[in-house]
Design a protein around this motif. Structure first.
Motif, PDB file in Angstrom:
ATOM      1  N   ILE A 441       7.092  -3.650   5.647  1.00  0.00           N
ATOM      2  CA  ILE A 441       6.129  -3.895   4.566  1.00  0.00           C
ATOM      3  C   ILE A 441       6.545  -5.113   3.752  1.00  0.00           C
ATOM      4  O   ILE A 441       5.720  -5.980   3.434  1.00  0.00           O
ATOM      5  CB  ILE A 441       6.016  -2.639   3.673  1.00  0.00           C
ATOM      6  CG1 ILE A 441       5.424  -1.472   4.467  1.00  0.00           C
ATOM      7  CG2 ILE A 441       5.156  -2.934   2.439  1.00  0.00           C
ATOM      8  CD1 ILE A 441       5.498  -0.136   3.753  1.00  0.00           C
ATOM      9  N   LEU A 446       2.091  -4.837   7.254  1.00  0.00           N
ATOM     10  CA  LEU A 446       1.714  -3.520   6.758  1.00  0.00           C
ATOM     11  C   LEU A 446       1.453  -2.548   7.892  1.00  0.00           C
ATOM     12  O   LEU A 446       1.852  -1.381   7.828  1.00  0.00           O
ATOM     13  CB  LEU A 446       0.467  -3.640   5.869  1.00  0.00           C
ATOM     14  CG  LEU A 446      -0.079  -2.331   5.313  1.00  0.00           C
ATOM     15  CD1 LEU A 446       0.944  -1.668   4.410  1.00  0.00           C
ATOM     16  CD2 LEU A 446      -1.393  -2.578   4.575  1.00  0.00           C
ATOM     17  N   CYS A 450       3.422   0.970   8.329  1.00  0.00           N
ATOM     18  CA  CYS A 450       2.773   2.285   8.281  1.00  0.00           C
ATOM     19  C   CYS A 450       3.047   3.086   9.549  1.00  0.00           C
ATOM     20  O   CYS A 450       3.298   4.299   9.492  1.00  0.00           O
ATOM     21  CB  CYS A 450       1.273   2.118   8.062  1.00  0.00           C
ATOM     22  SG  CYS A 450       0.834   1.537   6.399  1.00  0.00           S
ATOM     23  N   LEU A 479       3.897   0.842  -0.944  1.00  0.00           N
ATOM     24  CA  LEU A 479       2.488   0.807  -0.548  1.00  0.00           C
ATOM     25  C   LEU A 479       1.544   0.583  -1.729  1.00  0.00           C
ATOM     26  O   LEU A 479       0.343   0.363  -1.518  1.00  0.00           O
ATOM     27  CB  LEU A 479       2.116   2.133   0.146  1.00  0.00           C
ATOM     28  CG  LEU A 479       2.765   2.391   1.510  1.00  0.00           C
ATOM     29  CD1 LEU A 479       2.466   3.814   1.954  1.00  0.00           C
ATOM     30  CD2 LEU A 479       2.270   1.386   2.546  1.00  0.00           C
ATOM     31  N   TYR A 482      -1.060  -2.069  -1.776  1.00  0.00           N
ATOM     32  CA  TYR A 482      -2.042  -1.996  -0.688  1.00  0.00           C
ATOM     33  C   TYR A 482      -2.829  -0.687  -0.736  1.00  0.00           C
ATOM     34  O   TYR A 482      -3.409  -0.267   0.265  1.00  0.00           O
ATOM     35  CB  TYR A 482      -1.319  -2.097   0.665  1.00  0.00           C
ATOM     36  CG  TYR A 482      -0.324  -3.228   0.763  1.00  0.00           C
ATOM     37  CD1 TYR A 482      -0.744  -4.535   1.042  1.00  0.00           C
ATOM     38  CD2 TYR A 482       1.032  -3.005   0.565  1.00  0.00           C
ATOM     39  CE1 TYR A 482       0.163  -5.571   1.127  1.00  0.00           C
ATOM     40  CE2 TYR A 482       1.956  -4.036   0.641  1.00  0.00           C
ATOM     41  CZ  TYR A 482       1.512  -5.312   0.926  1.00  0.00           C
ATOM     42  OH  TYR A 482       2.412  -6.347   1.002  1.00  0.00           O
ATOM     43  N   ARG A 483      -2.849  -0.050  -1.894  1.00  0.00           N
ATOM     44  CA  ARG A 483      -3.398   1.310  -1.980  1.00  0.00           C
ATOM     45  C   ARG A 483      -4.861   1.406  -1.559  1.00  0.00           C
ATOM     46  O   ARG A 483      -5.333   2.471  -1.176  1.00  0.00           O
ATOM     47  CB  ARG A 483      -3.249   1.852  -3.405  1.00  0.00           C
ATOM     48  CG  ARG A 483      -4.012   1.071  -4.459  1.00  0.00           C
ATOM     49  CD  ARG A 483      -3.988   1.802  -5.813  1.00  0.00           C
ATOM     50  NE  ARG A 483      -2.634   1.982  -6.307  1.00  0.00           N
ATOM     51  CZ  ARG A 483      -2.037   1.115  -7.117  1.00  0.00           C
ATOM     52  NH1 ARG A 483      -2.666   0.000  -7.483  1.00  0.00           N
ATOM     53  NH2 ARG A 483      -0.823   1.344  -7.543  1.00  0.00           N
ATOM     54  N   ASP A 484      -5.595   0.293  -1.630  1.00  0.00           N
ATOM     55  CA  ASP A 484      -7.018   0.327  -1.297  1.00  0.00           C
ATOM     56  C   ASP A 484      -7.286   0.156   0.194  1.00  0.00           C
ATOM     57  O   ASP A 484      -8.434   0.272   0.641  1.00  0.00           O
ATOM     58  CB  ASP A 484      -7.772  -0.755  -2.078  1.00  0.00           C
ATOM     59  CG  ASP A 484      -7.765  -0.493  -3.578  1.00  0.00           C
ATOM     60  OD1 ASP A 484      -7.705   0.689  -3.961  1.00  0.00           O
ATOM     61  OD2 ASP A 484      -7.809  -1.463  -4.353  1.00  0.00           O
ATOM     62  N   THR A 485      -6.259  -0.124   0.977  1.00  0.00           N
ATOM     63  CA  THR A 485      -6.457  -0.282   2.423  1.00  0.00           C
ATOM     64  C   THR A 485      -6.354   1.081   3.099  1.00  0.00           C
ATOM     65  O   THR A 485      -5.543   1.925   2.686  1.00  0.00           O
ATOM     66  CB  THR A 485      -5.408  -1.227   3.035  1.00  0.00           C
ATOM     67  OG1 THR A 485      -4.116  -0.630   2.906  1.00  0.00           O
ATOM     68  CG2 THR A 485      -5.416  -2.569   2.313  1.00  0.00           C
ATOM     69  N   ALA A 488      -2.695   2.254   4.226  1.00  0.00           N
ATOM     70  CA  ALA A 488      -1.830   2.609   3.100  1.00  0.00           C
ATOM     71  C   ALA A 488      -2.291   3.903   2.437  1.00  0.00           C
ATOM     72  O   ALA A 488      -1.466   4.748   2.044  1.00  0.00           O
ATOM     73  CB  ALA A 488      -1.800   1.473   2.083  1.00  0.00           C
TER      74      ALA A 488
END
Length: 506
Positions: A441, A446, A450, A479, A482-485, A488
């Motif tokens: 990360i 990413l 993950c 993470l 990148y919480r909106d992906t 993530a």
């Protein structure tokens, strides 16, 4: 005198009415200069939060700078007070040198008038320092400056098993000076003869073999399943050993071997307790293990206890303690042909340096560890260090690079560690993969991070380890940007669901 006439006491000449001094100008110029007041450290200095923080951390360079700033002293003034040279103080304050000799530490603290209730070593002419446990305990088992007798060893470990005398005050962890004092006395205290003649059957060698085998089996269980369920088992086994020490009948050789098994068991129980998320209780076991190793006259077991204390230090925000513990252990075993033990201690020292941001020192220690490890194990290496191999070097190197903010080399080392480690050691593999996920990360990948984290979580779902839980929490923090992906978000939800499963209970 008529008209209030004043005369110089030195030459007798009449003083001008415009001269406010008691002597004429000529005598004033030739008079010896008044002595400068002796340097002093005001009591108020010891109420300063930065001074107290430096003292607790054992950072004498920072402590020296702060004391001089508050007391308006020169380095030479502090040199006059402490007996240290001005050049040494300059190097100390710049971070180039460290103050580790216990006698010089005592002289430094005595010179700056450090209150005895703030430190954990005896200073000449001072009242005894505050104990590391509640003052109602009069056994002296937690005071390293008292003789290291078998009785105090048993008392210290009994206190560890039973817990602190008063929960509301609890046990104060030995850090900085206190840890240095323990290490110093472990290294220099006289070893007491260890034998006990009482009525009843003697302890046979066969029983000692079974007791050591139990400790070894618990160690293997820890490597595969984590320590969550083992702390209580280790405590029960340690209780048996302590009862034998207190009530058994044995000669010197048997007594030493029994103490050595006790040291090994206490260190393992301390490790189980630490991995279960109880660092304060863990340290009680580890300091008791240091005493038992001394009673058993086995410096290798003492080095093992110090290696766990080093992990304790760099994992609880005191990396300098880790460096001190690892260095002291290495110094004590320097004459032994134990390449695996030397390598292991160097990795612990490297982790401390990395946490402190000391890159060159960390890399040097890792390089030395790899050199020792490449020699293979010798017949003098302890049997409990079976796991020290190339995979461990790569694993610790990866962690060091992560701490130093170098994700690319960290990832390279962690990939090698994963390839080299035994697949049956599930917790170790889960820890390696969780660190590798963070390295991916931070390296900007990413998707790979993950995917690796999901592998770690699959293993974590059947393990109980507070350290592993901490690593999973670190992944969740990584993470956050990148919480909106979708990757993530899905991984974060799984981390949160898995965390309760990794909790260790003792």
């Amino acid at each position: 005198m008529p008209g209030g006439e004043r005369r110089c006491p030195g030459c007798g000449c009449r003083l001008s009415r415009y001269n406010p001094d008691t002597s004429c100008a000529s005598c004033a110029r030739t008079a010896p200069a008044a002595p400068s007041p002796a340097p002093v450290v005001p009591d108020g200095v010891w109420q300063d939060p930065r001074v107290l923080d430096a003292l607790r951390a054992g950072d004498f360079g920072r402590l020296s700078r702060r004391i001089r700033h508050l007391a308006t002293l020169r380095q030479q003034d502090l040199a006059d007070l402490t007996g240290l040279s001005q050049s040494f103080l300059s190097l100390l304050e710049s971070g180039t040198r460290r103050l580790t000799n216990i006698d010089k530490i005592a002289a430094f603290l005595d010179g700056v008038s450090a209150p005895a209730d703030l430190i954990a070593v005896h200073l000449p002419g001072r009242r005894p320092p505050t104990r590391l446990v509640d003052s109602t305990d009069d056994s002296g088992a937690t005071d390293p400056s008292l003789p290291w007798t078998a009785h105090r060893m048993v008392r210290a470990l009994t206190d560890a098993v039973e817990g602190p005398t008063m929960e509301r005050r609890s046990f104060l962890t030995a850090t900085g000076l206190a840890l240095t004092a323990y290490i110093h006395h472990w290294s220099t205290a006289e070893t007491e003869p260890l034998e006990r003649a009482v009525a009843g059957a003697r302890i046979p060698d066969s029983l000692l073999g079974h007791l050591q085998a139990t400790t070894d089996h618990l160690r293997l269980m820890d490597a595969s399943d984590g320590s969550g369920a083992l702390a209580d088992l280790g405590k029960a086994h340690l209780n048996v050993l302590l009862r034998l020490l207190r009530q058994g009948s044995y000669r010197e050789t048997t007594g030493r071997r029994l103490a050595a098994i006790t040291a090994d068991t206490a260190a393992q129980t301390g490790w189980f307790t630490f991995d279960s998320g109880h660092p304060v209780a863990a340290q009680r076991y580890l300091l008791g293990a240091l005493r038992a190793a001394h009673a058993g006259a086995d410096v290798r077991l003492g080095a093992g206890a110090l290696s766990y204390l080093a992990i304790h230090g760099y994992s609880t925000g005191r990396p300098r303690d880790a460096v001190i513990a690892a260095r002291a252990a290495r110094e004590k075993i320097r004459h032994l042909d134990t390449p695996a033990l030397h390598a292991m201690l160097l990795t612990r020292q490297a982790r401390g340096h990395a946490k402190l941001g000391e890159r060159q020192a960390a890399l040097k220690a890792l390089g030395q560890a790899a050199e020792h490890c490449s020699r293979g194990r010798s017949e003098h290496d302890p049997h409990w260090l079976y796991w020290m191999q190339d995979g461990e070097i790569h694993s610790q190197a990866g962690s060091c690079h992560l701490d130093l903010g170098e994700p690319a080399p960290a990832l390279d080392s962690l990939v090698r560690a994963r390839e080299a480690h035994n697949p049956a050691e599930a917790r170790t593999r889960a820890l390696i993969m969780s660190r590798a996920a963070i390295a991916h990360i931070r390296n900007g990948d990413l998707e790979a991070g993950c995917a690796t984290a999901h592998e770690a979580l699959t293993l974590a779902e059947r393990l109980r380890s507070a350290r592993l839980r901490d690593h999973l929490e670190d992944i969740a923090e990584e993470l956050a940007p990148y919480r909106d992906t979708p990757p993530a978000r899905d991984l974060t939800e799984r981390v949160i669901a898995t965390l309760p499963l990794t909790e260790g209970r003792t």
